[in-house]
Design a protein around this motif. Structure first.
Motif, PDB file in Angstrom:
ATOM      1  N   GLU A 201      -4.886  -6.620  -7.685  1.00  0.00           N
ATOM      2  CA  GLU A 201      -5.280  -7.407  -6.514  1.00  0.00           C
ATOM      3  C   GLU A 201      -5.165  -8.904  -6.792  1.00  0.00           C
ATOM      4  O   GLU A 201      -4.700  -9.677  -5.953  1.00  0.00           O
TER       5      GLU A 201
ATOM      6  N   LYS B  23      -3.887  -5.092   0.154  1.00  0.00           N
ATOM      7  CA  LYS B  23      -4.422  -4.587  -1.114  1.00  0.00           C
ATOM      8  C   LYS B  23      -3.767  -3.258  -1.475  1.00  0.00           C
ATOM      9  O   LYS B  23      -3.448  -2.452  -0.585  1.00  0.00           O
TER      10      LYS B  23
ATOM     11  N   GLN C 256      -2.751 -11.645  -4.933  1.00  0.00           N
ATOM     12  CA  GLN C 256      -3.297 -12.855  -4.315  1.00  0.00           C
ATOM     13  C   GLN C 256      -2.542 -14.089  -4.794  1.00  0.00           C
ATOM     14  O   GLN C 256      -2.271 -15.006  -4.027  1.00  0.00           O
TER      15      GLN C 256
ATOM     16  N   ASP D 173       0.817  -1.223   0.000  1.00  0.00           N
ATOM     17  CA  ASP D 173       0.000   0.000   0.000  1.00  0.00           C
ATOM     18  C   ASP D 173       0.850   1.272   0.000  1.00  0.00           C
ATOM     19  O   ASP D 173       0.317   2.382   0.097  1.00  0.00           O
TER      20      ASP D 173
END
Length: 430
Positions: free
Chosen positions: A114, A125, A118, A101
């Motif tokens: 995103e 995120k 993952q 971030d």
């Protein structure tokens, strides 16, 4: 037949792409390093007639090309996703010792970033993602301001933005195209080329009607004069038929049918945007020639579509040219700034047609007119202009829609000259 493919982008990206393209015998490549619009003008413009399709090394180069608007053939770009993205992020995290971030991103939407994170097992995120392809200067400013204000500590972007950010002191990283992404876009290019080649070889039929009486004096013509005029038009149509490598046959008095292919007709009409040049026709003669063009996979289908196109053309005015494609889409009038594209097949519009007694074709033209105006409001004069009909007919259409609950008067405009105020209608969504 080989596909002449032009490659555009930064030199290191082009080397990677070229190494993958070399495995495909279908392509002949021309690689051009292009980072700015000036590069496009200097390097690409001389090759425009030599390339069938272009491939950009990434979305930023693609944005520069789209803004330039100098390329008319299909343009593709390599997308960045999955492993391409998270490898870049992992490098930033390792070298800069920052959190996700604290990085600013561009070139992809937030969901793509995103998903990539993952896949890498990172739960944090991203906070700063510029998804829109704004200008290069805008993207530089976006990343720099976030870094300058202390909200971020690094940026992930493309070339040449990374170069400018480095100059400003921002730790900037860029992704390079992956083999998998390049292979995916090359497959798409091959499919597109096959589709366009198939379309170009589709049957095209033109049904031309000539009004030989137009321009004759009411009391001073004979059948010999009419026959002479017919011969004059026939001579010019024969010359035109030769130009489109087609064949022509008479189909009754003043009517001719020309058979050719879609690709040849696209060339002479500027992709169905203007009326083709039929040599030595003056303005009056052009007005006398009305034409419907039909596209189909068989001669029968193309003739049916040409007949539909001719009916639409005759509804507009003498001298109008319309085209009906194999998907039943109608386009035209050719050569007019108010050219519309609409379909005459719609279950929703069929329902409205039954309630209003307006034809599906009329409703489709209205729908297309609203799309052209980028608004759900219009007056009768605007509708008449786009549908190529008299204002009184436009007023009748709008009044009918209002009476059946599909339109509402929302304002009145006073004309510049004398006359009654013009009602502005809001049309219900179709």
């Amino acid at each position: 037949m080989k596909i002449r493919l032009g490659l555009l982008g930064a030199s290191d990206s082009l080397e990677i792409i070229q190494s993958v393209v070399n495995k495909y015998p279908e392509f002949i490549c021309t690689s051009l390093e292009c980072l700015t619009e000036e590069d496009l003008i200097e390097k690409v413009r001389p090759h425009l007639d030599e390339i069938d399709m272009w491939l950009c090394s990434g979305p930023i180069t693609y944005k520069i090309v789209q803004d330039w608007k100098g390329i008319e053939v299909p343009v593709f770009y390599v997308t960045y996703s999955g492993s391409t993205l998270y490898k870049t992020v992992l490098r930033v995290l390792y070298e800069q010792q920052v959190e996700v971030d604290e990085i600013s991103f561009d070139s992809c939407n937030i969901s793509a970033w995103e998903h990539a994170l993952q896949e890498a097992g990172i739960k944090t995120k991203p906070r700063f993602v510029e998804s829109e392809m704004i200008s290069l200067e805008g993207l530089v400013t976006y990343h720099f301001e976030l870094w300058k204000s202390g909200q971020t500590k690094a940026a992930v972007t493309g070339h040449p933005i990374d170069h400018e950010l480095h100059r400003l002191g921002v730790p900037a990283y860029r992704s390079l195209p992956s083999t998998m992404a390049i292979e995916a876009v090359l497959t798409n290019i091959l499919r597109t080329y096959e589709m366009l080649h198939f379309k170009a070889t589709q049957i095209a039929v033109q049904i031309i009607e000539i009004d030989s009486f137009l321009g004759l004096k009411k009391d001073s013509f004979s059948t010999d004069e009419i026959f002479r005029i017919e011969l004059k038009y026939m001579e010019k149509l024969l010359s035109y038929t030769k130009k489109v490598h087609g064949s022509i046959k008479p189909s009754g008095f003043g009517r001719y049918v020309i058979f050719t292919t879609r690709g040849l007709l696209q060339d002479v009409t500027g992709n169905f945007s203007h009326i083709p040049d039929i040599s030595n026709l003056d303005e009056l003669s052009k007005e006398a020639v009305t034409c419907g063009i039909g596209i189909g996979q068989t001669v029968y289908d193309a003739e049916i579509n040409a007949g539909n196109a001719l009916l639409h053309a005759k509804e507009c005015a003498k001298g109008t040219w319309m085209v009906c494609f194999d998907n039943k889409k109608i386009a035209g009038p050719l050569g007019k700034p108010e050219q519309l594209t609409y379909s005459y097949a719609s279950k929703q519009l069929e329902s409205i047609s039954r309630q209003t007694s307006l034809s599906v074709i009329t409703l489709n033209k209205l729908k297309s007119s609203l799309k052209k105006l980028s608004s759900d409001k219009l007056n009768a004069n605007e509708l008449a202009k786009y549908m190529q009909i008299p204002p009184r007919s436009a007023r009748r259409i709008l009044t009918t829609l209002e009476q059946n609950g599909f339109a509402q008067v929302v304002a009145e405009e006073k004309p510049h000259t004398r006359g009654r105020p013009r009602k502005v209608y809001r049309i219900s969504p179709f």
